[in-house]
Structure formats: structure tokens, C-alpha cells
Scaffold this motif. Structure first.
Motif, PDB file in Angstrom:
ATOM      1  N   HIS A 177       8.016   1.944  12.891  1.00 12.91           N
ATOM      2  CA  HIS A 177       7.656   0.649  12.268  1.00 12.91           C
ATOM      3  C   HIS A 177       7.530   0.960  10.783  1.00 12.91           C
ATOM      4  O   HIS A 177       6.924   1.981  10.421  1.00 12.91           O
ATOM      5  N   PRO A 178       8.046   0.120   9.899  1.00 11.46           N
ATOM      6  CA  PRO A 178       7.916   0.447   8.468  1.00 11.46           C
ATOM      7  C   PRO A 178       6.471   0.353   8.000  1.00 11.46           C
ATOM      8  O   PRO A 178       6.126   0.917   6.962  1.00 11.46           O
ATOM      9  N   LEU A 179       5.644  -0.349   8.761  1.00  8.00           N
ATOM     10  CA  LEU A 179       4.243  -0.608   8.448  1.00  8.00           C
ATOM     11  C   LEU A 179       4.125  -1.526   7.218  1.00  8.00           C
ATOM     12  O   LEU A 179       5.030  -1.552   6.412  1.00  8.00           O
ATOM     13  N   PRO A 180       3.096  -2.290   7.049  1.00  9.43           N
ATOM     14  CA  PRO A 180       1.922  -2.320   7.900  1.00  9.43           C
ATOM     15  C   PRO A 180       2.199  -3.016   9.234  1.00  9.43           C
ATOM     16  O   PRO A 180       2.930  -3.987   9.279  1.00  9.43           O
ATOM     17  N   ARG A 181       1.576  -2.440  10.321  1.00  7.77           N
ATOM     18  CA  ARG A 181       1.621  -3.219  11.563  1.00  7.77           C
ATOM     19  C   ARG A 181       0.571  -4.307  11.416  1.00  7.77           C
ATOM     20  O   ARG A 181      -0.499  -4.067  10.837  1.00  7.77           O
ATOM     21  N   ILE A 236      10.013  -0.873  -8.998  1.00  2.68           N
ATOM     22  CA  ILE A 236       9.549  -2.260  -9.024  1.00  2.68           C
ATOM     23  C   ILE A 236       9.779  -2.952  -7.694  1.00  2.68           C
ATOM     24  O   ILE A 236      10.819  -2.789  -7.065  1.00  2.68           O
ATOM     25  N   ARG A 237       8.763  -3.709  -7.290  1.00 10.84           N
ATOM     26  CA  ARG A 237       8.850  -4.608  -6.133  1.00 10.84           C
ATOM     27  C   ARG A 237       8.674  -6.025  -6.659  1.00 10.84           C
ATOM     28  O   ARG A 237       7.770  -6.291  -7.469  1.00 10.84           O
ATOM     29  N   HIS A 238       9.521  -6.930  -6.177  1.00 11.94           N
ATOM     30  CA  HIS A 238       9.472  -8.313  -6.667  1.00 11.94           C
ATOM     31  C   HIS A 238       9.723  -9.256  -5.496  1.00 11.94           C
ATOM     32  O   HIS A 238      10.531  -8.948  -4.617  1.00 11.94           O
ATOM     33  N   THR A 270       9.130  -4.442  13.857  1.00 11.16           N
ATOM     34  CA  THR A 270       8.722  -4.934  12.532  1.00 11.16           C
ATOM     35  C   THR A 270       7.740  -6.100  12.657  1.00 11.16           C
ATOM     36  O   THR A 270       7.624  -6.718  13.712  1.00 11.16           O
ATOM     37  N   ARG A 271       7.127  -6.383  11.539  1.00 10.49           N
ATOM     38  CA  ARG A 271       6.142  -7.460  11.409  1.00 10.49           C
ATOM     39  C   ARG A 271       6.862  -8.785  11.097  1.00 10.49           C
ATOM     40  O   ARG A 271       7.876  -8.782  10.395  1.00 10.49           O
ATOM     41  N   ILE A 272       6.311  -9.884  11.598  1.00 16.65           N
ATOM     42  CA  ILE A 272       6.804 -11.200  11.155  1.00 16.65           C
ATOM     43  C   ILE A 272       6.438 -11.339   9.673  1.00 16.65           C
ATOM     44  O   ILE A 272       5.266 -11.207   9.297  1.00 16.65           O
ATOM     45  N   GLN A 273       7.432 -11.576   8.827  1.00 17.02           N
ATOM     46  CA  GLN A 273       7.236 -11.555   7.361  1.00 17.02           C
ATOM     47  C   GLN A 273       6.651 -12.894   6.905  1.00 17.02           C
ATOM     48  O   GLN A 273       7.330 -13.729   6.292  1.00 17.02           O
ATOM     49  N   GLU A 274       5.376 -13.070   7.232  1.00 13.20           N
ATOM     50  CA  GLU A 274       4.680 -14.334   7.007  1.00 13.20           C
ATOM     51  C   GLU A 274       4.911 -14.907   5.602  1.00 13.20           C
ATOM     52  O   GLU A 274       5.100 -16.107   5.414  1.00 13.20           O
ATOM     53  N   GLY A 316      13.210  -9.418   7.266  1.00 17.93           N
ATOM     54  CA  GLY A 316      12.791  -8.014   7.103  1.00 17.93           C
ATOM     55  C   GLY A 316      13.783  -7.230   6.247  1.00 17.93           C
ATOM     56  O   GLY A 316      14.878  -6.892   6.687  1.00 17.93           O
ATOM     57  N   ARG A 317      13.372  -6.901   5.040  1.00 25.29           N
ATOM     58  CA  ARG A 317      14.305  -6.198   4.133  1.00 25.29           C
ATOM     59  C   ARG A 317      14.538  -4.756   4.563  1.00 25.29           C
ATOM     60  O   ARG A 317      15.597  -4.191   4.318  1.00 25.29           O
ATOM     61  N   THR A 318      13.531  -4.169   5.227  1.00 30.49           N
ATOM     62  CA  THR A 318      13.716  -2.760   5.621  1.00 30.49           C
ATOM     63  C   THR A 318      14.855  -2.637   6.640  1.00 30.49           C
ATOM     64  O   THR A 318      15.646  -1.718   6.575  1.00 30.49           O
ATOM     65  N   VAL A 319      14.923  -3.602   7.556  1.00 35.49           N
ATOM     66  CA  VAL A 319      15.966  -3.498   8.586  1.00 35.49           C
ATOM     67  C   VAL A 319      17.339  -3.854   8.020  1.00 35.49           C
ATOM     68  O   VAL A 319      18.365  -3.362   8.506  1.00 35.49           O
ATOM     69  N   THR A 338       0.856  -1.193   0.000  1.00 37.16           N
ATOM     70  CA  THR A 338       0.000   0.000   0.000  1.00 37.16           C
ATOM     71  C   THR A 338       0.885   1.233   0.000  1.00 37.16           C
ATOM     72  O   THR A 338       0.938   1.997  -0.959  1.00 37.16           O
ATOM     73  N   ARG A 339       1.654   1.411   1.094  1.00 36.60           N
ATOM     74  CA  ARG A 339       2.466   2.623   1.277  1.00 36.60           C
ATOM     75  C   ARG A 339       3.467   2.861   0.173  1.00 36.60           C
ATOM     76  O   ARG A 339       3.537   3.941  -0.407  1.00 36.60           O
ATOM     77  N   THR A 340       4.279   1.846  -0.104  1.00 38.53           N
ATOM     78  CA  THR A 340       5.382   2.074  -1.040  1.00 38.53           C
ATOM     79  C   THR A 340       4.819   2.376  -2.426  1.00 38.53           C
ATOM     80  O   THR A 340       5.232   3.331  -3.086  1.00 38.53           O
ATOM     81  N   ARG A 341       3.842   1.571  -2.839  1.00 36.61           N
ATOM     82  CA  ARG A 341       3.262   1.756  -4.174  1.00 36.61           C
ATOM     83  C   ARG A 341       2.584   3.117  -4.292  1.00 36.61           C
ATOM     84  O   ARG A 341       2.845   3.891  -5.214  1.00 36.61           O
ATOM     85  N   GLU A 361      16.580  -6.202   0.154  1.00 37.73           N
ATOM     86  CA  GLU A 361      16.736  -4.768   0.462  1.00 37.73           C
ATOM     87  C   GLU A 361      15.472  -3.983   0.180  1.00 37.73           C
ATOM     88  O   GLU A 361      14.614  -4.406  -0.629  1.00 37.73           O
ATOM     89  N   HIS A 362      15.375  -2.831   0.798  1.00 40.23           N
ATOM     90  CA  HIS A 362      14.288  -1.882   0.550  1.00 40.23           C
ATOM     91  C   HIS A 362      14.910  -0.488   0.741  1.00 40.23           C
ATOM     92  O   HIS A 362      14.686   0.176   1.759  1.00 40.23           O
ATOM     93  N   PRO A 363      15.739  -0.072  -0.222  1.00 48.13           N
ATOM     94  CA  PRO A 363      16.563   1.121   0.009  1.00 48.13           C
ATOM     95  C   PRO A 363      15.774   2.397   0.266  1.00 48.13           C
ATOM     96  O   PRO A 363      16.179   3.205   1.111  1.00 48.13           O
ATOM     97  N   THR A 364      14.651   2.598  -0.426  1.00 52.70           N
ATOM     98  CA  THR A 364      13.944   3.877  -0.231  1.00 52.70           C
ATOM     99  C   THR A 364      13.254   3.913   1.131  1.00 52.70           C
ATOM    100  O   THR A 364      13.124   4.967   1.744  1.00 52.70           O
ATOM    101  N   GLN A 365      12.821   2.743   1.622  1.00 56.70           N
ATOM    102  CA  GLN A 365      12.245   2.701   2.972  1.00 56.70           C
ATOM    103  C   GLN A 365      13.321   3.066   3.992  1.00 56.70           C
ATOM    104  O   GLN A 365      13.077   3.838   4.923  1.00 56.70           O
ATOM    105  N   ALA A 366      14.527   2.525   3.795  1.00 55.86           N
ATOM    106  CA  ALA A 366      15.602   2.825   4.754  1.00 55.86           C
ATOM    107  C   ALA A 366      15.953   4.307   4.727  1.00 55.86           C
ATOM    108  O   ALA A 366      16.242   4.906   5.769  1.00 55.86           O
TER     109      ALA A 366
HETATM  110  C1  NCD Z   1       7.703  -3.292   4.405  1.00 53.46           C
HETATM  111  C2  NCD Z   1       8.095  -4.175   3.234  1.00 53.46           C
HETATM  112  O1  NCD Z   1       7.333  -4.334   2.282  1.00 53.46           O
HETATM  113  O2  NCD Z   1       9.211  -4.680   3.304  1.00 53.46           O
HETATM  114  N1  NCD Z   1       6.600  -2.464   4.121  1.00 53.46           N
HETATM  115  C3  NCD Z   1       6.819  -1.273   3.479  1.00 53.46           C
HETATM  116  O3  NCD Z   1       7.252  -1.228   2.352  1.00 53.46           O
HETATM  117  N2  NCD Z   1       6.587  -0.148   4.166  1.00 53.46           N
HETATM  118  C4  NCD Z   1       7.572  -4.007   5.701  1.00 53.46           C
HETATM  119  C5  NCD Z   1       6.573  -5.123   5.808  1.00 53.46           C
HETATM  120  O4  NCD Z   1       5.846  -5.445   4.875  1.00 53.46           O
HETATM  121  O5  NCD Z   1       6.486  -5.678   6.906  1.00 53.46           O
END
Ligand code: NCD
Length: 335
Positions: free
Chosen positions: A272-276, A106-108, A233-237, A171-174, A56-59, A134-139
């Protein structure tokens, strides 16, 4: 680095000067991000926004940032109605979609696939998250937020104490954030996770060899004591083989009003990068903390707009043209 025409694939590309330059451009973007002014500097430009994993957020913030610069956004976000389900390769998709856009986000789901896409793209590619890599723009927006939150409390980023909590394995953001924090050798980091979800050793080593003090713990209540910031962060189910495996780790570290007041230093900022994950069995940050002014999660998400605007403006080389093509907004701004 030279941002003009560059791909943004990993935080490894940046040095501290690059990050500071980007943040100063992000500050200039604030009046546009908050709708005090509009600019048409990217009039006619097209962003290809390709999200092959949920977002949601990143897109939306990539798309909004591009719109706020006056550009148009074309989305591919439903894999099932794209040619990927017909077996189209990442490289062919890159060759095709880059012919329709001036820049691509792009997210993949697969680590490394965004790099492969960039190798075959004819326009700059921005990594919106590749698997657990990685998630460079989130970082970048996280570090921007950390800086602002600390400035507001007259605290010094170079001496930050931060607890990074949750699924540190997937968790790619961390992963990206820890590398950015490594620009500051006097930072101390507590990495709190279940043992099975600990931070990959190469990233721990990366931080330690940059001089940071890194403590690894599975004790939440201890780990969140005496820090300036808790980044949870969320558990990346979606990265686990089965949902049952992910469920074993959910709900282990719940931050709520009670835990916060018992264990945290006053004014500890919560990010938190969200979503919680607000399902009761997960609930990393309880709603009962929402009225706490130190909860920075929504300011953090808002900062994504200015930071992503800055990235587009730098990559497409329009930073110096923004003011000349700007105007006041015509409508009532209610935020
Ligand atoms: C994160 C992600 O997609 O890595 N969300 C985001 O882009 N803000 C974190 C997550 O999904 O838990």
C-alpha cells in the motif's frame, strides 16, 4: 536517460536500464539509509521541499534522504502561510524558490503543475505527486520493493501476478506504477476497483500494448486470488467533489486476516503506498494483518529513503563520491 541535472517528472522518462541503474545505486545507499554509515557528500547543498498538499512519508523521506547525504532541507509545506495565498503563480514561485535551492521536490494538487514549475525552475525538479496524474518516486520505490519482496521468496519479477486494488481512477501512485510494470511483458495484472473508479483507459492500453495481461474486475475476493502481490490503495477523498461522493466507495475492499486466509494464496505480499485510511468506514488493510510477515507496507515505506537518496545522488552527480566522504556513525544505532 542522463540523470545528471535532470528533472524527474514522470516515469515516462525512464527505460528499464535507467530503473535498474537507479536500483543498484539505491542498494549502495542502504548502509546510509540504515545508519551503518554516514556521508557528507552533499554538505552545503540545499533541498527546497515544497508540499502544497498533505504529506507525511513523501515529504519527510525526501528531507531525510537529503539530510542523510549531508545536505540541508528548507520546507514550504503550509500553503496558508506562503505567497500562493496572495495569488503568486506557479511560474513565479519556481523562479524565486529555485534561486534558494540546489534541487526542488514539489507536490501540487493540480495535474501538470509540477511540469509547469519545472519549466521555470533554474534547478532540477522532482515530482512528489501532481494531482491524480503521477507520483514517479513512489512508483520507483514500489517497484524496488516488489523486486526485493519477490527475491526474498525466490520468485521472478518478470512473471509477477499482481492485483492492484482501490481508487484506480484518482490514485497517482498506481498510474505511475502500472507504467513501470509495463517494462515486463509477462506480468499479469488484475485491476480491482468500483466501476466508477477504474483505471484510466490510456493506462490500461499502455500496459496491454506492452504485452501485459490485464484483467479488469470489481470483484475483490476473486481479484486477490492467485496473485503474488496485492497492492491496495486509499479512496482519494480529496479528489472528489464532495466528501459524500467519496464515502460511497470507502470500505468496499477491506483486506483483513479472515479475507486473507480465505482468499489469498499463501505468502501473498501486501503493499500500500500509505497512508492507509484506518477509519472503520474505510480500513483498506485491517490492523489484524500487522503481524503477518507478508505485510510489506512498512518495509515499502522504509525503501523510500534509499530510493530517494539514489535519485538525489544521481541528479546531483555525486554517486562516485559517496564512499570517499563516508564514515562510521558515532552514535548507538538502535534500529
Ligand atoms: C500517496 C499519494 O500521496 O499519492 N501517498 C504517498 O505519497 N505515499 C497515496 C495516498 O495518499 O493515498
Amino acid at each position: 536517460m542522463n540523470f545528471i541535472g535532470a528533472n524527474i517528472l514522470s516515469v515516462d522518462q525512464f527505460n528499464l536500464d535507467d530503473v535498474n541503474t537507479l536500483f543498484s545505486v539505491a542498494e549502495k545507499m542502504q548502509p546510509y539509509a540504515t545508519r551503518e554509515k554516514v556521508t557528507k557528500v552533499l554538505d552545503g547543498a540545499i533541498l527546497g521541499n515544497i508540499f502544497l498538499e498533505s504529506s507525511t512519508r513523501t515529504r519527510v523521506s525526501f528531507g531525510s534522504a537529503f539530510n542523510l547525504l549531508g545536505g540541508h532541507v528548507r520546507e514550504t509545506s503550509d500553503v496558508s502561510s506562503s505567497a500562493f495565498v496572495k495569488g503568486e503563480s506557479v511560474r513565479d514561485a519556481a523562479r524565486i524558490l529555485s534561486g534558494y535551492s540546489d534541487v526542488i521536490c514539489i507536490r501540487h494538487p493540480k495535474s501538470g503543475s509540477v511540469n509547469e514549475f519545472a519549466d521555470f525552475s533554474r534547478v532540477p525538479v522532482i515530482n512528489g505527486g501532481d494531482g491524480s496524474n503521477e507520483h514517479p518516486t513512489q512508483a520507483l520505490l514500489d517497484l524496488f520493493t516488489i523486486k526485493k519482496e519477490l527475491e526474498n521468496k525466490n520468485r521472478d519479477l518478470s512473471k509477477l501476478r499482481i492485483a492492484i486494488v482501490g481508487d484506480l481512477l484518482f490514485g497517482r501512485t498506481v498510474h505511475s506504477l502500472c507504467k513501470l510494470l509495463s517494462f515486463y511483458p509477462n506480468i499479469s495484472v488484475v485491476l480491482v476497483s468500483p466501476d466508477r473508479l477504474s483505471m484510466p483507459t490510456d493506462i490500461v492500453e499502455y500496459m496491454r500494448s506492452a504485452g501485459l495481461s490485464v484483467c479488469i474486475s470489481n470483484n475483490f475476493n476473486e481479484g486477490i486470488k492467485n496473485v503474488d502481490i496485492i497492492y491496495t490503495t486509499r479512496i482519494q477523498e480529496e479528489r472528489f467533489e464532495t466528501k459524500e461522493q467519496a464515502a460511497l466507495y470507502r470500505g468496499k475492499f477491506i483486506l483483513n486476516k479472515d479475507i486473507y486466509s480465505k482468499h489469498c494464496a499463501p505468502e501473498t505480499v501486501v503493499m500500500h503506498p500509505l497512508p492507509r485510511d484506518s477509519r472503520p468506514e474505510a480500513n483498506e488493510i485491517d490492523f489484524d494483518l500487522d503481524s503477518n510477515p507478508n505485510l510489506a507496507i512498512f518495509r515499502q515505506a522504509d525503501n523510500g529513503i534509499a530510493v530517494r537518496m539514489a535519485i538525489f545522488a544521481m541528479v546531483l552527480d555525486v554517486v562516485n563520491q559517496i564512499e570517499t566522504s563516508s564514515a562510521k556513525v558515532n552514535w548507538h544505532v538502535s534500529r
